[in-house]
Design a protein around this motif. Structure first.
Motif, mmCIF file in Angstrom:
data_model
loop_
_atom_site.group_PDB
_atom_site.id
_atom_site.type_symbol
_atom_site.label_atom_id
_atom_site.label_comp_id
_atom_site.label_asym_id
_atom_site.label_seq_id
_atom_site.Cartn_x
_atom_site.Cartn_y
_atom_site.Cartn_z
ATOM 1 N N MET A 249 -14.535 11.464 12.337
ATOM 2 C CA MET A 249 -15.013 11.269 10.973
ATOM 3 C C MET A 249 -14.046 10.350 10.208
ATOM 4 S SD MET A 249 -15.732 14.072 7.955
ATOM 5 C CE MET A 249 -17.114 14.769 8.863
ATOM 6 N N LYS A 250 -14.609 9.405 9.461
ATOM 7 C CA LYS A 250 -13.775 8.483 8.708
ATOM 8 C C LYS A 250 -13.095 9.181 7.536
ATOM 9 C CE LYS A 250 -16.297 4.212 9.754
ATOM 10 N NZ LYS A 250 -17.013 3.046 9.175
ATOM 11 N N LYS A 251 -11.893 8.699 7.228
ATOM 12 C CA LYS A 251 -11.151 9.252 6.091
ATOM 13 C C LYS A 251 -11.693 8.673 4.780
ATOM 14 C CE LYS A 251 -7.667 7.738 8.421
ATOM 15 N NZ LYS A 251 -6.338 7.266 8.887
ATOM 16 N N LYS A 252 -11.444 9.398 3.684
ATOM 17 C CA LYS A 252 -11.914 8.970 2.371
ATOM 18 C C LYS A 252 -10.876 8.086 1.694
ATOM 19 C CE LYS A 252 -14.674 13.149 1.658
ATOM 20 N NZ LYS A 252 -14.890 14.340 0.783
ATOM 21 N N LEU A 253 -11.355 7.103 0.940
ATOM 22 C CA LEU A 253 -10.448 6.155 0.296
ATOM 23 C C LEU A 253 -10.992 5.753 -1.072
ATOM 24 C CD1 LEU A 253 -7.852 4.375 0.910
ATOM 25 C CD2 LEU A 253 -9.472 2.535 1.389
ATOM 26 N N ALA A 254 -10.074 5.648 -2.040
ATOM 27 C CA ALA A 254 -10.392 5.067 -3.345
ATOM 28 C C ALA A 254 -9.878 3.633 -3.363
ATOM 29 C CB ALA A 254 -9.739 5.880 -4.460
ATOM 30 N N LEU A 255 -10.663 2.725 -3.931
ATOM 31 C CA LEU A 255 -10.322 1.307 -3.920
ATOM 32 C C LEU A 255 -10.172 0.805 -5.356
ATOM 33 C CD1 LEU A 255 -10.025 -1.098 -1.908
ATOM 34 C CD2 LEU A 255 -12.452 -1.568 -2.295
ATOM 35 N N TYR B 281 -12.012 4.066 7.397
ATOM 36 C CA TYR B 281 -12.246 4.693 6.091
ATOM 37 C C TYR B 281 -13.669 4.515 5.588
ATOM 38 C CZ TYR B 281 -7.189 5.250 5.605
ATOM 39 O OH TYR B 281 -5.878 5.618 5.788
ATOM 40 N N GLN B 282 -14.068 5.445 4.724
ATOM 41 C CA GLN B 282 -15.279 5.283 3.942
ATOM 42 C C GLN B 282 -14.873 5.289 2.467
ATOM 43 O OE1 GLN B 282 -18.761 4.806 4.853
ATOM 44 N NE2 GLN B 282 -18.447 4.122 2.744
ATOM 45 N N ILE B 283 -15.260 4.251 1.748
ATOM 46 C CA ILE B 283 -14.906 4.138 0.334
ATOM 47 C C ILE B 283 -15.690 5.186 -0.459
ATOM 48 C CG2 ILE B 283 -14.758 2.615 -1.656
ATOM 49 C CD1 ILE B 283 -13.095 1.696 0.732
ATOM 50 N N ARG C 54 -13.758 10.728 -10.733
ATOM 51 C CA ARG C 54 -13.368 11.069 -9.364
ATOM 52 C C ARG C 54 -12.323 10.110 -8.805
ATOM 53 N NH1 ARG C 54 -17.594 10.350 -6.132
ATOM 54 N NH2 ARG C 54 -19.220 9.853 -7.639
ATOM 55 N N HIS C 55 -12.364 8.877 -9.275
ATOM 56 C CA HIS C 55 -11.362 7.900 -8.799
ATOM 57 C C HIS C 55 -9.960 8.343 -9.210
ATOM 58 C CE1 HIS C 55 -10.012 3.881 -7.516
ATOM 59 N NE2 HIS C 55 -9.144 3.996 -8.508
ATOM 60 N N ASN C 56 -9.779 8.691 -10.470
ATOM 61 C CA ASN C 56 -8.449 9.104 -10.932
ATOM 62 C C ASN C 56 -8.021 10.432 -10.323
ATOM 63 O OD1 ASN C 56 -8.145 6.822 -12.461
ATOM 64 N ND2 ASN C 56 -8.751 7.771 -14.388
ATOM 65 N N ILE C 57 -8.960 11.313 -10.069
ATOM 66 C CA ILE C 57 -8.629 12.595 -9.438
ATOM 67 C C ILE C 57 -8.046 12.362 -8.048
ATOM 68 C CG2 ILE C 57 -9.645 14.706 -8.452
ATOM 69 C CD1 ILE C 57 -11.437 14.847 -10.924
ATOM 70 N N THR C 58 -8.490 11.302 -7.371
ATOM 71 C CA THR C 58 -7.901 10.953 -6.066
ATOM 72 C C THR C 58 -6.397 10.757 -6.192
ATOM 73 O OG1 THR C 58 -9.939 9.898 -5.262
ATOM 74 C CG2 THR C 58 -7.879 9.252 -4.198
ATOM 75 N N TYR C 59 -5.958 10.071 -7.239
ATOM 76 C CA TYR C 59 -4.517 9.866 -7.454
ATOM 77 C C TYR C 59 -3.809 11.198 -7.648
ATOM 78 C CZ TYR C 59 -5.887 5.000 -8.583
ATOM 79 O OH TYR C 59 -6.395 3.718 -8.562
ATOM 80 N N TRP C 60 -4.361 12.045 -8.508
ATOM 81 C CA TRP C 60 -3.697 13.307 -8.852
ATOM 82 C C TRP C 60 -3.751 14.315 -7.706
ATOM 83 C CZ3 TRP C 60 -7.284 12.690 -13.544
ATOM 84 C CH2 TRP C 60 -6.739 11.739 -14.427
ATOM 85 N N ASP C 61 -4.751 14.175 -6.835
ATOM 86 C CA ASP C 61 -4.860 15.054 -5.661
ATOM 87 C C ASP C 61 -4.075 14.537 -4.460
ATOM 88 O OD1 ASP C 61 -6.291 17.204 -6.563
ATOM 89 O OD2 ASP C 61 -8.247 16.447 -5.913
ATOM 90 N N LEU C 62 -3.335 13.466 -4.646
ATOM 91 C CA LEU C 62 -2.542 12.854 -3.578
ATOM 92 C C LEU C 62 -3.440 12.347 -2.445
ATOM 93 C CD1 LEU C 62 0.508 12.368 -3.479
ATOM 94 C CD2 LEU C 62 0.731 14.320 -1.952
ATOM 95 N N GLY C 63 -4.611 11.837 -2.839
ATOM 96 C CA GLY C 63 -5.495 11.207 -1.871
ATOM 97 C C GLY C 63 -5.078 9.768 -1.617
ATOM 98 N N GLU C 64 -5.679 9.130 -0.635
ATOM 99 C CA GLU C 64 -5.318 7.761 -0.284
ATOM 100 C C GLU C 64 -6.096 6.757 -1.141
ATOM 101 O OE1 GLU C 64 -4.001 7.114 4.090
ATOM 102 O OE2 GLU C 64 -5.852 8.283 4.176
ATOM 103 N N SER D 276 -0.590 0.836 -3.895
ATOM 104 C CA SER D 276 -1.382 1.525 -2.877
ATOM 105 C C SER D 276 -0.633 2.724 -2.316
ATOM 106 C CB SER D 276 -1.713 0.572 -1.715
ATOM 107 O OG SER D 276 -2.408 -0.567 -2.144
ATOM 108 N N TYR D 277 -1.414 3.676 -1.791
ATOM 109 C CA TYR D 277 -0.867 4.798 -1.015
ATOM 110 C C TYR D 277 -1.802 4.962 0.175
ATOM 111 C CZ TYR D 277 0.426 9.590 0.286
ATOM 112 O OH TYR D 277 0.826 10.706 0.979
ATOM 113 N N LEU D 278 -1.376 4.473 1.310
ATOM 114 C CA LEU D 278 -2.271 4.383 2.464
ATOM 115 C C LEU D 278 -1.480 4.600 3.748
ATOM 116 C CD1 LEU D 278 -5.271 3.597 3.149
ATOM 117 C CD2 LEU D 278 -4.437 1.272 3.512
ATOM 118 N N GLY D 279 -2.011 5.466 4.620
ATOM 119 C CA GLY D 279 -1.389 5.692 5.915
ATOM 120 C C GLY D 279 0.028 6.217 5.834
ATOM 121 N N GLY D 280 0.335 6.931 4.748
ATOM 122 C CA GLY D 280 1.676 7.476 4.579
ATOM 123 C C GLY D 280 2.666 6.523 3.931
#
Length: 405
Positions: free
Chosen positions: A1-7, A55-57, A253-263, A273-277
């Motif tokens: 399954m592809k990982k989720k990403l905010a762009l 990834y899936q945007i 939801r885009h900003n929540i990605t930042y606060w949830d430590l999403g990529e 960016s915060y991607l792949g560690g």
């Protein structure tokens, strides 16, 4: 399954630079805008194959600057390339936001928003008072805001955010209350309210140094802060983050990605960016950014020719970026806490254990006990979610510093 990403896509242009603004933005001629968009396309090419593979945007945010400072045709080309390169048609329930200044939202822009799938618009109002807008160096009026909202509604774009500002020069508690009440009568779903911050290098900073800037004192600032919570709650806006309020289910939801430590991946001048560690940033100098993107374009063509698409964020993908930092477990734990605690729902003990394989209490035993005892933190009835109390939010910077390891 592809990982989720905010762009995130950065458009560094404005019609006019505001007096308080320290964002990476400036005025530009049409040739400069064209050349910037071409460089942005090269950067998209750089990431296209890797993102399609891994990834899936889930959300896109076009910010600035003022994205609508670009001509409609250029902005549409960016959006169409995003749709093609990053397989947006496969995305479910995509949140696609664009920032705009009131007065720049014309029928031509809104029709384009519809064509490319933009379904959320963030309008930088700041104030409904003419004197305050003039003091900030804004070029719009409150009537421009009303016209923009009406036009978006007419074309079926109802997910609208309005940015407001506290502590504006000449602003009073009464004028701020009037702004809040006016905005709350509008058909909008989200409100962000921030205090003015005087940043070095801005005209406001120079004015403050000379004693020429008349802004609210600490007591007035506190009253504005309390008034924001009170009035927005009365009108059905629930606070879900320190500075953000939304109608039920309409949180960004885009900003929540930042606060949830999403990529997330930031494209464009100075974007982070915060991607792949890894955490990394783009070049901030306009000419250097363009040269780097030309080189990235050549490198991406070589990868395609050689049929070599790395399956992780390698040195090849990070070439040309600045401030590259590989996140340690300690870094992520700290960020999990002080980003997550910005949200009113706080952080989850279960989510912490799932991510790090260790109990939250084991890492932060002393800090948690101290903050609970001081009534700066509380927890839900299931003893899972930990969140800032109202008192904790008031001194949030002090509280969040407790989670640095």
């Amino acid at each position: 399954m592809k990982k989720k990403l905010a762009l995130y896509i950065h458009i560094p242009f404005c019609v006019k630079k505001c007096l308080y603004c320290d964002f990476l933005s400036a005025t530009a001629n049409e040739q400069e805008k064209e050349s910037y968009v071409q460089a942005l396309f090269y950067e998209m090419d750089h990431w296209k194959d890797y993102l399609q593979q891994e990834y899936q945007i889930q959300s896109i945010f076009i910010g600035g600057g003022t994205p609508t400072a670009l001509p409609v045709s250029l902005l549409e080309r960016i959006c169409q390339k995003l749709r093609t390169d990053f397989l947006l048609e496969q995305a479910e329930n995509l949140e696609f936001t664009i920032e705009a200044n009131p007065g720049t939202v014309t029928k031509e822009y809104v029709e384009m928003f519809q064509r490319v799938g933009i379904n959320r618009v963030s309008l930088g109002l700041q104030s409904a008072q003419s004197k305050e807008l003039k003091a900030l160096g804004r070029i719009h009026t409150y009537q421009d805001l009303l016209d923009s909202v009406a036009l978006l509604q007419e074309y079926g774009i109802s997910n609208i955010n309005i940015d407001l500002m506290e502590d504006i020069p000449y602003q009073t508690l009464e004028s701020y209350k009037d702004t809040l009440e006016k905005v709350c009568t509008l058909p909008i779903t989200h409100i962000s309210s921030y205090s003015l911050i005087i940043e070095p290098g801005t005209p406001f900073y120079e004015m403050e140094q000379k004693g020429e800037l008349l802004i609210a004192n600490e007591d007035e600032d506190r009253k504005m802060y309390e008034l924001t919570k009170e009035i927005l709650k009365e009108h059905g806006y629930e606070r879900y983050e320190i500075s953000n309020y939304a109608k039920k289910g309409m949180e960004c939801r885009h900003n929540i990605t930042y606060w949830d430590l999403g990529e997330y991946l930031g494209l464009g001048l100075g974007a982070a960016s915060y991607l792949g560690g890894f955490r990394f940033e783009n070049e901030r100098d306009f000419a250097t950014y363009q040269e780097i993107q030309k080189e990235r374009k050549l490198r991406s063509e070589e990868r395609i020719t050689a049929s070599k698409v790395p399956c992780d964020v390698t040195k090849e993908y990070l070439w040309g970026y600045q401030e590259i930092h590989r996140e340690s477990c300690q870094d992520e734990m700290e960020e999990f806490m002080f980003l997550g605690l910005r949200m009113c729902c706080g952080v989850s003990r279960k989510a912490f254990y799932k991510r790090f394989g260790i109990e939250l209490q084991e890492i932060y035993h002393d800090a948690l006990n101290r903050l609970f005892r001081q009534k700066l933190l509380a927890e839900d009835k299931n003893h899972d979610r930990i969140y800032l109390t109202d008192l904790g939010i008031d001194i949030s910077n002090t509280v969040l510093a407790e989670f640095l390891l």
